[in-house]
Design an enzyme around this catalytic site. Sequence first.
Site, short mmCIF file in Angstrom:
data_model
loop_
_atom_site.label_atom_id
_atom_site.label_comp_id
_atom_site.label_asym_id
_atom_site.label_seq_id
_atom_site.Cartn_x
_atom_site.Cartn_y
_atom_site.Cartn_z
N LYS A 163 -15.11 -28.97 -45.22
CA LYS A 163 -13.87 -28.77 -44.45
C LYS A 163 -12.87 -27.81 -45.09
CE LYS A 163 -14.54 -33.36 -42.38
NZ LYS A 163 -14.70 -33.21 -40.95
N TYR A 174 -18.96 -42.65 -43.00
CA TYR A 174 -19.85 -41.63 -42.45
C TYR A 174 -20.03 -40.54 -43.50
CZ TYR A 174 -21.49 -37.86 -39.31
OH TYR A 174 -22.20 -36.86 -38.71
N ASP A 216 -17.34 -39.33 -51.53
CA ASP A 216 -17.52 -38.35 -50.46
C ASP A 216 -16.11 -37.92 -50.03
OD1 ASP A 216 -19.06 -38.35 -47.13
OD2 ASP A 216 -17.78 -36.92 -48.19
P1 KE4 Z 1 -20.20 -32.11 -41.57
O1 KE4 Z 1 -21.70 -32.08 -41.66
O2 KE4 Z 1 -19.68 -32.54 -40.18
O3 KE4 Z 1 -19.54 -30.83 -42.07
O4 KE4 Z 1 -19.64 -33.24 -42.59
C1 KE4 Z 1 -20.13 -34.56 -42.50
C2 KE4 Z 1 -19.13 -35.50 -43.10
C3 KE4 Z 1 -19.39 -36.04 -44.35
N1 KE4 Z 1 -18.52 -36.87 -44.95
C4 KE4 Z 1 -17.35 -37.19 -44.34
C5 KE4 Z 1 -16.40 -38.12 -45.05
C6 KE4 Z 1 -17.01 -36.66 -43.07
O5 KE4 Z 1 -15.85 -37.00 -42.49
C7 KE4 Z 1 -17.92 -35.80 -42.44
C8 KE4 Z 1 -17.66 -35.21 -41.07
N2 KE4 Z 1 -16.49 -35.65 -40.41
C9 KE4 Z 1 -16.55 -35.66 -38.97
C10 KE4 Z 1 -15.22 -36.23 -38.47
N3 KE4 Z 1 -15.15 -37.62 -38.67
C11 KE4 Z 1 -16.85 -34.32 -38.38
C12 KE4 Z 1 -16.59 -34.19 -36.90
C13 KE4 Z 1 -17.85 -34.22 -36.10
O6 KE4 Z 1 -18.79 -34.96 -36.48
O7 KE4 Z 1 -17.88 -33.51 -35.08
#
Ligand code: KE4
Length: 432
Positions: free
Chosen positions: A272, A149, A244
């Site tokens: 994060k 993701y 990523d």
């Molecule tokens: P954000 O747009 O959520 O800040 O980041 C996206 C993203 C990009 N790359 C990786 C490897 C990530 O894990 C994420 C976001 N992680 C999720 C948890 N698996 C955020 C939680 C959510 O979507 O509410």
Amino acid sequence: MVVTTLNTTKSEEIFAAAQKLMPGGVSSPVRAFKSVGGQPIVFDRVKGAYIWDVDGNQYIDYVGTWGPAICGHAHPEVLNALKEVLEKGTSFGAPCALENTLAEMVIDAVPSIQMVRFVNSGTEACMAVLRLMRAFTGRDKVIKFEGCYHGHADMFLVKAGSGVATLGLPDSPGVPKSVTSNTLTAPYNDLEAVKQLFADNLDQISGVILEPVVGNSGFITPDAGFLEGLRMITEDNGALLVFDEVMTGFRIAYGGAQEKFNVTPDLTTLGKIIGGGLPVGAYGGRKDIMEMVAPAGPMYQAGTLSGNPLAMTAGIKTLELIHKPGTYEKLNKITKKLADGLLAIGKDTGHAICGGNISAMFGMFFHQGPVHNYEDAKKSDLSKFSKFHRGMLERGIYLAPSQFEAGFTSLAHTEEDIDRTLAAAKEVISSL
Ligand code: KE4
């Protein structure tokens, strides 16, 4: 199973009202507990390793707001730094020395990063890095891995992980085929599939983007040689390698998975932890590539709140707190005790279970194992996971509400917290 009656009266009231105001009652899908079922917990406050919900229940937290809280929630030094900087305003929309400070810390820490651009989320960072891959190579296609993701931008919503996998959405409506036609996918840990994609799309692939340790299909580690193999294949094909590290950055090691596995990509995305709980993302890498980004170069990307003083301050203080001798040994020790304990309990009670940890990131599957990729992960016992999740919640342990997520510990978690967690797990797993 001894079901402790968790009082969730206020959570139910607030969440019922929320569902009339916001789609699914949440600001992000995974929070709705759709895949594990049951009443989502409405948080009131967090501190250290703990959560208190609106009904006054306390939990040991292994989500850590999905990664940022590596120092523990609401760390006093982070809060004090924010209180101080708040007096100077919340956003400038102009250059600010705090951006230099955090940029220097990120450049010093992450092997691939010679220059960095701050944005406001991991999604933004991944969107921008894909545009940069294409701008630099002049090629339109990109390879991602099934179950990984990279945020919710259209071109990544192809066999994505995290909430997309949690909700079993094969892809998302609203994403035109024309946008995803340039997104090629391969199974994680499958170098032959990647080689084949390059052979079938000669000189058309800008690069490969991946989670160097997967957290969005559940916790999946790279097979020996996988990352090194991708480094070679991308070099051989004049394509870029992009890690990523939004989740793994500063969690797997201070320099991220690329430091841990000693494989240096061309570009890296972060998020994060570098925001210490405030909205931040970043992308960075080789100077010759980053200098394509406007206004230094022609590739456009912008953001009103990018580099704002509050987020920079929280990030700077958080990195200061973790950049100390022994941090990652401590995180690994406590997390390994948890992961090994969960596996032992599962095996001793006759369940198919596998998983593990790297530093402060862990996960487990109710699956014989090994789990090499998303296809494997999908074969784990999801209903058993849901019962496990609910049982742990009722015993004051807050785990990610989806099998397709990873778990996170922090410097605030104590041996006693781990012991309490394993005691609860023993009760729950033996009753499954
Ligand atoms: P954000 O747009 O959520 O800040 O980041 C996206 C993203 C990009 N790359 C990786 C490897 C990530 O894990 C994420 C976001 N992680 C999720 C948890 N698996 C955020 C939680 C959510 O979507 O509410």
